[in-house]
Design an enzyme around this catalytic site. Structure first.
Site, short mmCIF file in Angstrom:
data_model
loop_
_atom_site.label_atom_id
_atom_site.label_comp_id
_atom_site.label_asym_id
_atom_site.label_seq_id
_atom_site.Cartn_x
_atom_site.Cartn_y
_atom_site.Cartn_z
N PRO A 183 0.79 -1.23 0.00
CA PRO A 183 0.00 0.00 0.00
C PRO A 183 0.83 1.29 0.00
O PRO A 183 0.27 2.37 0.15
CB PRO A 183 -0.79 -0.11 1.30
CG PRO A 183 0.14 -0.86 2.22
CD PRO A 183 0.89 -1.83 1.35
N LYS B 46 6.86 2.02 1.33
CA LYS B 46 8.20 2.40 0.86
C LYS B 46 8.11 3.43 -0.25
O LYS B 46 8.92 4.35 -0.33
CB LYS B 46 8.96 1.16 0.42
CG LYS B 46 9.17 0.25 1.64
CD LYS B 46 9.44 -1.17 1.34
CE LYS B 46 9.38 -1.99 2.60
NZ LYS B 46 8.16 -2.79 2.78
N ASP C 17 10.24 -4.86 -3.60
CA ASP C 17 9.84 -5.32 -2.27
C ASP C 17 8.90 -6.48 -2.55
O ASP C 17 7.68 -6.32 -2.60
CB ASP C 17 9.15 -4.17 -1.52
CG ASP C 17 8.87 -4.51 -0.08
OD1 ASP C 17 9.68 -5.23 0.54
OD2 ASP C 17 7.83 -4.08 0.44
N CYS D 129 9.99 -9.76 3.47
CA CYS D 129 9.77 -9.79 4.92
C CYS D 129 9.63 -11.25 5.33
O CYS D 129 8.68 -11.62 6.02
CB CYS D 129 8.57 -8.94 5.32
SG CYS D 129 7.04 -9.42 4.53
#
Ligand SMILES: C[S@@+](CC[C@H](N)C(=O)[O-])C[C@H]1O[C@@H](n2cnc3c(N)ncnc32)[C@H](O)[C@@H]1O
Length: 458
Positions: A113, A116, A179, A232
């Site tokens: 969302p 970053k 990411d 992550c």
């Protein structure tokens, strides 16, 4: 913390060995809450002077802070003014480690969302451009909202599969963040629901997706450009495994050393293809520092290339030009007036490079300035948030304690005393202190609320 998946624990014990007990114990500790100051709107120094929260610095990013759960910064009007973004502290590291400078052409390939992307956009300081993409259309809407809330004018928000972007923008970007979608093992403490959906097949499934993403990203990176890959998750195949794949398949890509901070761990070559270069990767483990699990690798495409050329072709017609000139007369506007485009009756200020994007599915190209109505121009909510208070000729500045702020954010009409607004009629920029929240229109002493329905607080 509920029961963690057994296969996950067995693998973590195998990876961490004598640190495993400390790792397991970290799940008994509460999660950490983070807030990142939006430096496009306020400096860290100024923010600290007005912040009502108890903040402690996050070591790896100068504008990141831990806050106390009882602070509730999402409920404060400064949040509605886009002064900060709420972000898990470890998740601040990838954007902090990608050295974006004003004027760069930057891509955030898996951006929603926007945790970053909003930081990368802020660091561009309105120069160059940010392409923020997400494959999911619902998540891309949240991304658009956050980019607009943060007042980033030079963005192109797309909703594409990476391969389609790559086709349209070969070797276009100076900096790229991947990411990547991942098995999310690092988020089990923050979001226990992620642990419930995890199974042993997830890491291999995501590793395949990650390879597709990095393939596209590398083809969009200029020679000499930098790519930051992050996840992550803890699983080797998605981390050192993906970077090993890049090093083997793309000899033009090299790993770079990055700044490391207390508690960060080096990548482990044995968790990839054994290449000693993999120690340049960074890992964040929750038992070593105050944050959730993350992995990062900064890579460079060898070679060098010049600047991406700016190109722009469309121009508003005479009538549109007249209405816009009237509205913006005397204003110190934060975007280049020579990049205005009118599409249907909507007016945009486009980012600098524009002709590369044909056929790309997008939600927003540049800053939406407003709408041309019969004989007038109506300014937009994203314009309000991209302005500094002093850039608009008439304002109503309220203190954070003024009960009218809550009413404004709910969409109510507001009573206004004579002299409270800079001018006694017409468009007003409604601000908390000096930070814009949105527009209103003063008619006969009453402020008509122009805060859009979709933004209102219920
Ligand atoms: C880790 S999240 C991104 C978080 C985001 N960077 C942030 O900081 O707020 C990964 C994102 O990748 C997107 N995604 C999933 N599969 C993808 C694919 N094949 N290509 C591009 N993006 C993908 C997901 O929709 C998700 O939003």
């Amino acid at each position: 913390m509920e029961q963690l998946p057994k296969a996950f624990l067995t693998r973590m014990e195998d990876m961490l060995q004598d640190e495993y007990t400390a790792f397991l114990k970290s799940y008994e500790n509460p999660r950490h809450f983070g807030l990142r100051v939006n430096t496009l709107k306020i400096s860290v120094e100024e923010f600290l002077k007005i912040s009502p929260f108890s903040l402690t610095p996050v070591p790896w990013t100068p504008n990141g802070f831990y806050f106390e759960e009882t602070d509730h910064p999402a409920k404060h009007p400064y949040y509605a003014a886009g002064l900060y973004y709420l972000q898990e502290p470890s998740a601040m590291a990838p954007a902090a480690l990608l050295p974006v400078t004003p004027g760069d052409y930057v891509l955030d390939l898996c951006a929603a969302p926007g945790g970053k992307a909003t930081e990368l956009g802020a660091r561009l300081e309105n120069k160059g451009m940010l392409v923020a993409n997400d494959i999911s259309s619902s998540r891309a809407k949240a991304l658009q909202r956050n980019i607009e809330l943060c007042g980033i004018p030079n963005s192109f928000i797309t909703n594409e599969v990476p391969a389609s972007l790559a086709k349209a923008m070969p070797e276009f970007f100076d900096k790229i963040l991947v990411d990547a979608p991942c098995s999310g093992e690092g988020m089990f403490r923050k979001e226990p629901a992620v642990a419930k959906t995890w199974d042993e097949t997830r890491p291999a499934f995501f590793a395949k997706l990650q390879r597709e993403c990095v393939w596209s990203a590398i083809s969009m990176l200029k020679p000499g450009g930098l790519m930051l890959y992050s996840t992550c998750t803890f699983s080797p195949v998605e981390n050192e495994g993906t970077i090993s794949f890049i090093l083997e398949e793309y000899p033009d890509m090299e790993l770079l050393e990055t700044d490391s901070y207390k508690g960060f761990s080096k990548g482990n070559p044995a968790w990839g293809n054994g290449d000693p270069e993999l120690t340049k990767c960074l890992r964040i483990f929750p038992h070593r520092m105050d944050g959730e699990g993350h992995f990062m690798a900064l890579m460079r495409k060898k070679g060098s290339s010049g600047q991406t050329l700016s190109d722009f072709r469309t121009k508003p017609d005479k009538e549109a030009q007249k209405l816009l000139t009237e509205f913006f007369a005397g204003m110190d506007i934060p975007f280049p007036a020579d990049r205005i485009e009118v599409r249907s009756s909507n007016v945009y200020c486009l980012p600098p490079a524009n002709n590369h994007f044909k056929g790309i599915r997008f939600l927003r190209n540049g800053l939406f300035l407003g709408e041309l109505k019969k004989n007038r121009f109506e300014p937009s909510q994203p314009l309000a948030l991209a302005l500094k208070a002093g850039q608009f000729p008439s304002r109503l500045c309220l203190s954070p304690q003024d009960e009218r702020i809550g009413r404004y954010l709910k969409g109510e009409t507001l009573p206004v005393e004579k002299g409270e607004c800079t001018k006694d009629k017409g468009w007003q920029l409604i601000c908390v202190d000096n930070f814009p929240l949105g527009f209103g229109k003063l008619v006969n002493g009453t402020l008509k609320n122009k805060y859009p329905a979709g933004w209102r607080i219920h």
